[in-house]
Write a protein that holds these residues in place. Structure first.
Motif, mmCIF file in Angstrom:
data_model
loop_
_atom_site.group_PDB
_atom_site.id
_atom_site.type_symbol
_atom_site.label_atom_id
_atom_site.label_comp_id
_atom_site.label_asym_id
_atom_site.label_seq_id
_atom_site.Cartn_x
_atom_site.Cartn_y
_atom_site.Cartn_z
ATOM 1 N N ILE A 1 -6.600 -9.875 2.725
ATOM 2 C CA ILE A 1 -7.395 -8.660 2.846
ATOM 3 C C ILE A 1 -6.915 -7.840 4.039
ATOM 4 O O ILE A 1 -6.847 -8.349 5.165
ATOM 5 C CB ILE A 1 -8.882 -9.007 3.007
ATOM 6 N N ASP B 1 -6.491 -14.049 -1.431
ATOM 7 C CA ASP B 1 -7.311 -13.607 -0.299
ATOM 8 C C ASP B 1 -6.410 -13.142 0.840
ATOM 9 O O ASP B 1 -6.224 -13.843 1.838
ATOM 10 C CB ASP B 1 -8.227 -14.739 0.172
ATOM 11 N N ASN C 1 -6.113 7.063 0.131
ATOM 12 C CA ASN C 1 -6.951 7.670 -0.908
ATOM 13 C C ASN C 1 -6.643 9.145 -1.112
ATOM 14 O O ASN C 1 -6.578 9.634 -2.239
ATOM 15 C CB ASN C 1 -8.430 7.497 -0.563
ATOM 16 N N ALA D 1 -7.381 -0.362 -7.100
ATOM 17 C CA ALA D 1 -6.766 -0.133 -5.787
ATOM 18 C C ALA D 1 -7.501 0.888 -4.940
ATOM 19 O O ALA D 1 -7.271 0.972 -3.731
ATOM 20 C CB ALA D 1 -5.307 0.299 -5.956
ATOM 21 N N TYR E 1 0.826 -1.210 0.000
ATOM 22 C CA TYR E 1 0.000 0.000 0.000
ATOM 23 C C TYR E 1 0.857 1.254 0.000
ATOM 24 O O TYR E 1 0.509 2.255 -0.631
ATOM 25 C CB TYR E 1 -0.948 -0.010 1.208
ATOM 26 N N TYR F 1 -7.352 -6.758 -7.122
ATOM 27 C CA TYR F 1 -6.205 -5.862 -7.001
ATOM 28 C C TYR F 1 -4.978 -6.388 -7.748
ATOM 29 O O TYR F 1 -4.149 -5.621 -8.237
ATOM 30 C CB TYR F 1 -5.852 -5.654 -5.527
ATOM 31 N N ASN G 1 -15.444 -2.832 -0.533
ATOM 32 C CA ASN G 1 -14.966 -4.079 0.097
ATOM 33 C C ASN G 1 -14.680 -5.192 -0.919
ATOM 34 O O ASN G 1 -14.770 -6.378 -0.600
ATOM 35 C CB ASN G 1 -15.966 -4.581 1.141
ATOM 36 N N ASP G 2 -14.351 -4.789 -2.138
ATOM 37 C CA ASP G 2 -13.975 -5.752 -3.169
ATOM 38 C C ASP G 2 -12.453 -5.738 -3.299
ATOM 39 O O ASP G 2 -11.871 -4.826 -3.881
ATOM 40 C CB ASP G 2 -14.627 -5.381 -4.503
ATOM 41 N N PHE G 3 -11.804 -6.768 -2.746
ATOM 42 C CA PHE G 3 -10.346 -6.874 -2.793
ATOM 43 C C PHE G 3 -9.892 -8.036 -3.679
ATOM 44 O O PHE G 3 -8.748 -8.478 -3.596
ATOM 45 C CB PHE G 3 -9.786 -7.080 -1.378
ATOM 46 N N GLU G 4 -10.782 -8.527 -4.531
ATOM 47 C CA GLU G 4 -10.461 -9.717 -5.309
ATOM 48 C C GLU G 4 -9.704 -9.422 -6.596
ATOM 49 O O GLU G 4 -9.123 -10.329 -7.194
ATOM 50 C CB GLU G 4 -11.748 -10.480 -5.653
ATOM 51 N N PHE H 1 -7.835 3.575 5.197
ATOM 52 C CA PHE H 1 -7.860 3.750 3.764
ATOM 53 C C PHE H 1 -7.955 5.221 3.368
ATOM 54 O O PHE H 1 -7.640 5.585 2.232
ATOM 55 C CB PHE H 1 -9.059 2.979 3.205
ATOM 56 N N PRO I 1 -11.913 -1.340 -3.667
ATOM 57 C CA PRO I 1 -11.789 -1.564 -2.217
ATOM 58 C C PRO I 1 -12.757 -0.749 -1.377
ATOM 59 O O PRO I 1 -13.089 -1.141 -0.254
ATOM 60 C CB PRO I 1 -10.331 -1.164 -1.925
#
Length: 257
Positions: free
Chosen positions: A135, A133, A147, A195, A73, A207, A202-205, A143, A199
């Protein structure tokens, strides 16, 4: 363990590294040096993501993976800040931006400490059954900090590039600036979508796809730079390294399998 997810990011990192080497060797101007540093940050981003997906949780500790996630990150900040610096110095005297360069280096070093050695941004990770996975669980700064910094450096750099485009009087250079601006927009779309935007839901699949999609930008910006002579690179060194890149990808990736 080498998997499809880690392998494709290693390939993206190799492609970015070769492209950055083309830029670095093609010219010793301030523009090319600043742009090659931006490419170097993208390379580290792709390779570190490949490494994160390579390590098996049964071999390395969860704390080790947590450190890698934190680093992953953080590297987004050097990527965007190096682009911001390139936008500043492009076709300008770099001596006018020494203070900005020093401040950016200090800010990146300070943020590295915050990301790696505190729980303010990422305090833990959740490991799922699949290798992708991994997360993050965000801390108090979470976050939001990522951002804000990502958006500030990206939008500021794009605004600077846009102003240099519309204020340029020379027709040839104006056209080159337009291509450079739009290629920069394309380069950040994968990172912004995968990125930042996903996210937030809550979608981290997805990245892991960002560096791979960035390869499309590599080919596009390569064409723009050499076709329109934006950075005045030596074409010979570029052609040579393109063949080296092809050889590396096929020999070291596909043949062993």
């Amino acid at each position: 363990m080498l998997s499809f997810y880690s392998g494709i990011n290693f390939i993206a990192g190799l492609a970015l590294a070769c492209f950055g080497l083309v830029i670095y060797l093609g010219n010793n101007s301030t523009d090319t040096r600043a742009f090659s540093r931006y490419i170097a940050c993208l390379t580290v981003w792709a390779l570190s993501l490949g490494a994160l997906l390579y390590f098996d949780v049964s071999v390395v500790s969860k704390d080790f993976l947590l450190t890698f996630v934190r680093y992953q990150y953080w590297i987004g900040i050097p990527v965007t800040s190096s682009f911001f610096y390139f936008a500043l110095v492009y076709r300008k005297n770099p001596k006018d931006f020494r203070l900005q360069r020093i401040l950016l280096l200090i800010a990146n070093a300070f943020l590295l400490w915050i990301y790696l050695f505190t729980d303010l941004v990422i305090k833990n990770i959740v490991l799922g059954p699949r290798i992708i996975d991994r997360i993050p669980i965000f801390g108090s700064m979470g976050f939001v900090l990522f951002n804000i910094l990502f958006a500030f450096f990206t939008l500021s750099g794009l605004i600077i590039m846009f102003r240099k485009w519309i204020r340029e009087n020379d027709p040839f250079q104006r056209k080159a600036n337009a291509y450079l601006f739009w290629s920069s927009v394309i380069s950040f779309l994968p990172g912004v979508i995968l990125a930042v935007i996903l996210p937030l839901t809550n979608d981290f699949e997805s990245y892991w796809l960002a560096p791979t999609i960035t390869l499309g930008w590599v080919f596009f910006i390569s064409y723009v730079i050499f076709r329109h002579k934006i950075l005045q690179l030596k074409v010979l060194s570029g052609e040579l390294l393109v063949f080296v890149l092809i050889g590396i990808l096929f020999i070291n990736t596909f043949l062993p399998n």
